[in-house]
Design a protein around this motif. Sequence first.
Motif, short mmCIF file in Angstrom:
data_model
loop_
_atom_site.label_atom_id
_atom_site.label_comp_id
_atom_site.label_asym_id
_atom_site.label_seq_id
_atom_site.Cartn_x
_atom_site.Cartn_y
_atom_site.Cartn_z
N ASP A 48 0.80 -1.01 0.00
CA ASP A 48 0.03 -0.07 0.01
C ASP A 48 0.65 1.17 -0.03
N VAL A 49 2.01 1.08 0.70
CA VAL A 49 2.70 2.45 0.76
C VAL A 49 3.74 2.55 -0.50
N CYS A 52 1.12 4.44 -3.01
CA CYS A 52 0.92 5.81 -2.72
C CYS A 52 1.82 6.88 -3.12
N ASP A 53 1.20 8.17 -3.21
CA ASP A 53 2.08 9.31 -3.45
C ASP A 53 1.91 10.10 -2.40
N ALA A 54 1.31 9.81 -1.18
CA ALA A 54 1.29 10.54 -0.07
C ALA A 54 0.50 9.54 1.01
N SER A 77 6.17 -2.42 7.47
CA SER A 77 6.41 -1.64 6.22
C SER A 77 7.59 -1.10 6.13
N TYR A 78 8.39 -0.79 7.47
CA TYR A 78 9.65 -0.02 7.47
C TYR A 78 10.79 -0.46 6.17
N VAL A 84 12.40 2.82 -1.26
CA VAL A 84 11.74 3.36 -2.30
C VAL A 84 10.87 4.21 -2.41
N GLN A 85 10.39 4.86 -1.05
CA GLN A 85 9.59 5.65 -0.92
C GLN A 85 10.27 6.81 -0.09
#
Length: 153
Positions: A48-49, A52-54, A77-78, A84-85
């Motif tokens: 999901d992260v 997304c863009d924000a 998620s970390y 990548v984000q």
Amino acid sequence: MPRLLIVAHAPSPNTRRLREAAERGARHPDIEDVEVVVKPPLEAGPDDVRACDAILLGTTENLGTMSGALKDFFDRSYYPVLEVQQGLPCALYVRAGHDGTGTRRAVEGIVTGLRWKWVQAPLILRGEWQEGFVDRVEELGMAMAAGLDAGIL
């Protein structure tokens, strides 16, 4: 189309109202070109992260820190999103029965490690429940989505 991910822990009727307000703001009719995805922390993850863009995070203050559910989201998620984000625009609201300081500090530490970019200072909703909390979170959701829609986030 840019995507706003809302990851918010909502264990009570009032915190559900806050999550709904964030979504309502993000889906404002004047914001046409933003996809909004809303998930509780235990259902959200690195995929999901990455998509997304924000991101807009919401949590309760639990024992002076973020909810266990939001911590679990970060634990899972970390590392998968770390490289990548970087630079991901983010915001936070905290429903704090006390002062929210420990919660804010805990999330800020993780966000710093992820190298995400704050779009505004965390919104701390302190003390006894106030109806105005709903409006403030709705405005935050709207601001995040409008920033994506305008291409400034």
